[in-house]
Design a protein around this motif. Structure first.
Motif, PDB file in Angstrom:
ATOM      1  N   ASN A  80       0.820  -1.214   0.000  1.00 39.14           N
ATOM      2  CA  ASN A  80       0.000   0.000   0.000  1.00 39.14           C
ATOM      3  C   ASN A  80       0.856   1.266   0.000  1.00 39.14           C
ATOM      4  O   ASN A  80       0.474   2.288   0.567  1.00 39.14           O
ATOM      5  N   LYS A  81       2.008   1.194  -0.656  1.00 36.42           N
ATOM      6  CA  LYS A  81       2.910   2.352  -0.701  1.00 36.42           C
ATOM      7  C   LYS A  81       2.221   3.565  -1.319  1.00 36.42           C
ATOM      8  O   LYS A  81       2.408   4.698  -0.876  1.00 36.42           O
ATOM      9  N   LYS A  82       1.402   3.339  -2.347  1.00 33.58           N
ATOM     10  CA  LYS A  82       0.705   4.452  -3.000  1.00 33.58           C
ATOM     11  C   LYS A  82      -0.236   5.147  -2.015  1.00 33.58           C
ATOM     12  O   LYS A  82      -0.368   6.380  -2.033  1.00 33.58           O
ATOM     13  N   THR A  83      -0.868   4.349  -1.162  1.00 31.13           N
ATOM     14  CA  THR A  83      -1.749   4.923  -0.149  1.00 31.13           C
ATOM     15  C   THR A  83      -0.959   5.800   0.808  1.00 31.13           C
ATOM     16  O   THR A  83      -1.372   6.905   1.154  1.00 31.13           O
ATOM     17  N   TRP A  84       0.170   5.317   1.258  1.00 28.86           N
ATOM     18  CA  TRP A  84       1.007   6.070   2.180  1.00 28.86           C
ATOM     19  C   TRP A  84       1.516   7.362   1.559  1.00 28.86           C
ATOM     20  O   TRP A  84       1.625   8.381   2.215  1.00 28.86           O
ATOM     21  N   ASP A  85       1.870   7.285   0.280  1.00 30.15           N
ATOM     22  CA  ASP A  85       2.452   8.446  -0.399  1.00 30.15           C
ATOM     23  C   ASP A  85       1.422   9.509  -0.754  1.00 30.15           C
ATOM     24  O   ASP A  85       1.776  10.651  -1.047  1.00 30.15           O
ATOM     25  N   THR A  86       0.140   9.130  -0.759  1.00 34.39           N
ATOM     26  CA  THR A  86      -0.914  10.104  -1.035  1.00 34.39           C
ATOM     27  C   THR A  86      -1.123  10.973   0.200  1.00 34.39           C
ATOM     28  O   THR A  86      -1.211  10.477   1.314  1.00 34.39           O
ATOM     29  N   SER A  87      -1.187  12.270   0.021  1.00 30.64           N
ATOM     30  CA  SER A  87      -1.238  13.198   1.155  1.00 30.64           C
ATOM     31  C   SER A  87      -2.554  13.125   1.914  1.00 30.64           C
ATOM     32  O   SER A  87      -3.589  12.705   1.373  1.00 30.64           O
ATOM     33  N   PHE A  88      -2.510  13.579   3.176  1.00 30.90           N
ATOM     34  CA  PHE A  88      -3.732  13.649   3.978  1.00 30.90           C
ATOM     35  C   PHE A  88      -4.760  14.564   3.320  1.00 30.90           C
ATOM     36  O   PHE A  88      -5.966  14.290   3.373  1.00 30.90           O
ATOM     37  N   VAL A  89      -4.292  15.640   2.714  1.00 32.50           N
ATOM     38  CA  VAL A  89      -5.219  16.577   2.074  1.00 32.50           C
ATOM     39  C   VAL A  89      -6.003  15.877   0.968  1.00 32.50           C
ATOM     40  O   VAL A  89      -7.239  16.019   0.867  1.00 32.50           O
ATOM     41  N   ASP A  90      -5.301  15.114   0.132  1.00 30.88           N
ATOM     42  CA  ASP A  90      -5.972  14.405  -0.965  1.00 30.88           C
ATOM     43  C   ASP A  90      -6.980  13.403  -0.438  1.00 30.88           C
ATOM     44  O   ASP A  90      -8.100  13.286  -0.958  1.00 30.88           O
ATOM     45  N   TRP A  91      -6.582  12.641   0.592  1.00 30.60           N
ATOM     46  CA  TRP A  91      -7.499  11.661   1.165  1.00 30.60           C
ATOM     47  C   TRP A  91      -8.684  12.356   1.822  1.00 30.60           C
ATOM     48  O   TRP A  91      -9.836  11.914   1.699  1.00 30.60           O
ATOM     49  N   PHE A  92      -8.416  13.449   2.535  1.00 23.88           N
ATOM     50  CA  PHE A  92      -9.480  14.176   3.220  1.00 23.88           C
ATOM     51  C   PHE A  92     -10.533  14.648   2.222  1.00 23.88           C
ATOM     52  O   PHE A  92     -11.737  14.439   2.421  1.00 23.88           O
ATOM     53  N   LEU A  93     -10.098  15.259   1.134  1.00 24.33           N
ATOM     54  CA  LEU A  93     -11.031  15.756   0.121  1.00 24.33           C
ATOM     55  C   LEU A  93     -11.806  14.611  -0.529  1.00 24.33           C
ATOM     56  O   LEU A  93     -12.994  14.745  -0.840  1.00 24.33           O
ATOM     57  N   LYS A  94     -11.131  13.473  -0.716  1.00 25.38           N
ATOM     58  CA  LYS A  94     -11.788  12.307  -1.306  1.00 25.38           C
ATOM     59  C   LYS A  94     -12.931  11.838  -0.408  1.00 25.38           C
ATOM     60  O   LYS A  94     -14.043  11.547  -0.882  1.00 25.38           O
ATOM     61  N   PHE A  95     -12.671  11.765   0.906  1.00 28.58           N
ATOM     62  CA  PHE A  95     -13.691  11.254   1.820  1.00 28.58           C
ATOM     63  C   PHE A  95     -14.803  12.268   2.081  1.00 28.58           C
ATOM     64  O   PHE A  95     -15.937  11.882   2.372  1.00 28.58           O
ATOM     65  N   VAL A  96     -14.502  13.554   1.996  1.00 25.56           N
ATOM     66  CA  VAL A  96     -15.556  14.565   2.071  1.00 25.56           C
ATOM     67  C   VAL A  96     -16.523  14.373   0.905  1.00 25.56           C
ATOM     68  O   VAL A  96     -17.752  14.381   1.072  1.00 25.56           O
ATOM     69  N   LYS A  97     -15.960  14.183  -0.283  1.00 27.64           N
ATOM     70  CA  LYS A  97     -16.786  13.971  -1.469  1.00 27.64           C
ATOM     71  C   LYS A  97     -17.599  12.682  -1.322  1.00 27.64           C
ATOM     72  O   LYS A  97     -18.789  12.623  -1.660  1.00 27.64           O
ATOM     73  N   GLU A  98     -16.965  11.632  -0.796  1.00 21.36           N
ATOM     74  CA  GLU A  98     -17.651  10.349  -0.609  1.00 21.36           C
ATOM     75  C   GLU A  98     -18.822  10.499   0.348  1.00 21.36           C
ATOM     76  O   GLU A  98     -19.910   9.955   0.116  1.00 21.36           O
ATOM     77  N   ALA A  99     -18.614  11.240   1.441  1.00 24.73           N
ATOM     78  CA  ALA A  99     -19.679  11.446   2.428  1.00 24.73           C
ATOM     79  C   ALA A  99     -20.841  12.222   1.818  1.00 24.73           C
ATOM     80  O   ALA A  99     -22.014  11.867   2.004  1.00 24.73           O
ATOM     81  N   ASN A 100     -20.532  13.271   1.086  1.00 26.66           N
ATOM     82  CA  ASN A 100     -21.581  14.091   0.483  1.00 26.66           C
ATOM     83  C   ASN A 100     -22.385  13.318  -0.557  1.00 26.66           C
ATOM     84  O   ASN A 100     -23.591  13.509  -0.693  1.00 26.66           O
ATOM     85  N   HIS A 101     -21.728  12.417  -1.256  1.00 26.66           N
ATOM     86  CA  HIS A 101     -22.425  11.610  -2.261  1.00 26.66           C
ATOM     87  C   HIS A 101     -23.313  10.538  -1.618  1.00 26.66           C
ATOM     88  O   HIS A 101     -24.147   9.935  -2.287  1.00 26.66           O
TER      89      HIS A 101
END
Length: 223
Positions: free
Chosen positions: A48-69
């Motif tokens: 899961n290196k790609k997961t680790w390398d992805t920033s908190f900001v990117d993940w945060f925005l992804k999950f905000v969008k997921e919640a809203n959807h």
């Protein structure tokens, strides 16, 4: 900690923060010993290196969008409770009760979610976090809390209390074939309150980092 006045915005933000922390945790654990794995300047090639390398900001925005959807109007009055199931008002009626308790292996080892989720538990008690840390422990764990679901002597009684409380509802219990109680023992407990109990098996599986190759996913359905 709370910079959002709108309770719904705060709920979505906290969800996104929690999911971002969970997805980036090393070895599925919040564990201080693994901090060096993030900070050391070494070549990494784990799954899961790609997961680790992805920033908190990117993940945060992804999950905000997921919640809203995921928000929709079902034209019904809905209620979400944050309680121990045993303490839910007896007057509340439910068509179906889904039960997914902590798991005790056949060898008696348990999963301490309170300890495993140290960081998220700390966020929930942010203002008093430091008062709940065991500074004598090697990794500054949270001061342990007794949990009957992690006690192989008490778990039978706790299941019985749960089944008794919700005996007027359809009972659906998620469990594993090599746990305590055993498959037959758990079925016997449910049968005390339900005349028709079915067991669905979903084949072999294992948790991350688990070497257990014989465990099966079980779903008990009591009607």
């Amino acid at each position: 900690m709370n910079y959002l006045d709108n309770e719904f915005e705060y709920a979505i933000a906290f969800f996104a923060l929690s999911q971002s922390c969970i997805i980036k945790r090393p070895y599925n654990l919040f564990h201080r010993k693994n901090l060096y794995m993030r900070t050391s300047n070494v070549k990494r090639s784990f799954g899961n290196k790609k997961t680790w390398d992805t920033s908190f900001v990117d993940w945060f925005l992804k999950f905000v969008k997921e919640a809203n959807h995921s928000i929709f109007n079902n034209n019904k009055l809905n209620k979400s409770l944050n309680l121990n199931a045993i303490n839910i008002d007896n007057e509340s009626k439910f068509d179906l009760v889904y039960i997914d308790t902590p798991y005790i292996s056949e060898k008696g080892s348990t999963v301490d979610y309170y300890g495993f989720y140290h960081f998220l538990e700390g966020l929930l008690i942010y203002d008093n976090w430091e008062k709940n840390i065991d500074y004598k422990s090697k990794h500054n764990r949270l001061i342990p809390k007794k949990n009957v679901w992690n006690d192989k002597k008490l778990i039978y009684k706790e299941f019985d209390k749960l089944f008794n409380k919700f005996q007027d509802s359809i009972l659906v219990v998620s469990y594993r074939s090599d746990g305590i109680p055993s498959e037959s023992e758990l079925k016997e407990l449910i049968c005390q309150y339900k005349t028709n109990v079915k067991i669905k098996k979903y084949g072999n599986y294992k948790y991350a980092l688990s070497k257990n190759k014989k465990s099966e996913e079980l779903l008990f359905i009591g009607e």
